[in-house]
Design an enzyme around this catalytic site. Structure first.
Site, mmCIF file in Angstrom:
data_model
loop_
_atom_site.group_PDB
_atom_site.id
_atom_site.type_symbol
_atom_site.label_atom_id
_atom_site.label_comp_id
_atom_site.label_asym_id
_atom_site.label_seq_id
_atom_site.Cartn_x
_atom_site.Cartn_y
_atom_site.Cartn_z
ATOM 1 C CB CYS A 3 -1.080 3.614 2.119
ATOM 2 S SG CYS A 3 -1.579 3.414 0.300
ATOM 3 C CG HIS A 51 -2.420 -0.616 3.365
ATOM 4 N ND1 HIS A 51 -1.476 -2.051 4.438
ATOM 5 C CD2 HIS A 51 -1.916 0.043 2.520
ATOM 6 C CE1 HIS A 51 0.497 -1.155 3.311
ATOM 7 N NE2 HIS A 51 -0.882 -0.079 2.878
#
Length: 393
Positions: free
Chosen positions: A338, A320
């Site tokens: 992440c 992301h």
């Protein structure tokens, strides 16, 4: 010599007498047969009623089986099947009128009456009831019908209740591939079964999944309430390699490098797991909330809106946009696990990859992504997967 001659004459006489006697008996039999008139049967053939596949008064009939009526005579003149509310059940009748079959799924907890009449005038009527269920379980199938997916895509069937009779579920699912590919089932939870081949799919493979699950008993008083079916195609191979040694993510298509970008992975406190990930859902914008994965805000958690979030695991790992960590991308790991990239790179990545594409993470200090995570199927070795775990419910 005279004695010998008389003996011969006696033998000859006996033979002639026997022959004469035999002729006399045959003549009498012939005369008797001639004088007895022949008899012929005048009994009419027995007329038979239609044959119905369900017995009158039957209970606990599984509704996944069609009801069939057969003519044992001249053909069916009429067949009518209704439920307890008077609704007429859809049906088909063969062109020769010899066989009638229901053409819609029957319901659970129902009572049906079948009235059939043959052209010979004979009739048959049965009334029966279907299984009384405690609950009906629905299921969803992925990928969706008509989709083009990546070479890492596994077939997933998820139920909204626990499945105890795993083997019966597996028997009801047929996977057809062109070209033919060997594959196997594996349960990643009590509610979700997966099917995959030994190795990544070959691009261009056509896959059809036909899950005839309606009426399958999966627990005490619990039955599956729907079938499922989908056909999909395997697209070109796309794989991203995330290397913690270089803090980069390199994307390949059909073996050719397409793009490389700097990344920041999970910090020492929350290291990104190694292993193979499958691309899942894609969100142009998403609020990332660590509390949904058990990490409270008081213990270092977060609740942050992000852009271009592409799912890598059920446990909350995404590629992301992270503009706040641009300073660390390519040099340090500062995320909660992440893969942080720039907004521009996050948008490009989301537009480039598709569901079922692969991301391989290597050289982090983390462990290996669990094969039970939901998108970590390829981290279970083939021998374990092929053996299956249907008997472990």
């Amino acid at each position: 010599m005279a004695l010998m001659r008389n003996a011969c004459i006696g033998v000859a006489f006996s033979i002639v007498l026997a022959a004469g006697t035999a002729c006399t008996i045959d003549k009498g039999v012939a005369e008797t047969a001639k004088s007895t008139p022949a008899t012929t049967s005048t009994q009419a053939p027995k007329l038979l009623a239609p044959q119905i596949s369900v017995k009158d008064g039957a209970t606990d009939v599984n509704p996944n089986q069609p009801v069939v009526v057969k003519s044992l005579g001249e053909g069916l003149s009429s067949v009518r099947m209704t439920n307890e509310e008077g609704k007429v059940i859809e049906s088909t009748l063969d062109t020769d009128n010899m066989r009638w079959t229901t053409a819609e799924q029957l319901g659970f907890n129902r009572t049906y009456t079948v009235e059939a009449k043959d052209k010979n005038g004979k009739t048959a009527t049965v009334t029966f009831s279907t299984v009384q269920t405690a609950a009906l379980s629905s299921n969803s199938l992925a990928p969706l019908d008509g989709a083009e997916v990546g070479v890492g895509q596994t077939i997933a069937l998820r139920f909204d209740t626990f499945v105890n009779n795993r083997k019966d579920v597996e028997k009801a699912i047929t996977v057809t591939t062109v070209p033919k590919v060997e594959g196997a089932f594996y349960w990643i939870s009590n509610q979700e079964v997966r099917w995959r081949p030994e190795n990544y799919w070959k691009p261009g493979t056509k896959v059809t999944v036909d899950a005839k699950l309606y009426g399958v008993k999966i627990g005490e008083g619990v039955y599956v309430g729907n079938d499922n079916k989908a056909s999909f195609t395997i697209g070109e191979k796309v794989e991203a390699i995330v290397d913690d040694n270089t803090k980069t993510m390199t994307v390949y298509k059909s073996g050719e490098q397409v793009k490389s970008m700097p990344v920041s992975l999970g910090s020492a406190q929350w290291p990104t797991p190694n292993g193979v990930y499958i691309i899942g859902d894609q969100y142009p914008s998403l609020v990332m909330d660590s509390t949904t994965y058990g990490l409270s805000l008081e213990n270092g958690g977060y609740k942050t809106p992000v852009q271009f979030a592409t799912q890598m695991s059920y446990s909350g790992i995404f590629v992301h946009a992270a503009p706040w960590s641009l300073w660390a991308q390519g040099s340090q790991n500062v995320s909660h696990g992440c893969v942080n990239v720039s907004t521009e790179n996050a948008q490009w990545f989301q537009n480039f990859v598709k569901r079922g594409d692969l991301v391989t993470v290597k050289n982090t200090i983390g462990q290996t992504l669990s094969g039970y995570d939901g998108l970590g199927d390829w981290n279970i070795d083939w021998e374990t997967w092929k053996k299956g775990n249907a008997d472990q419910a």
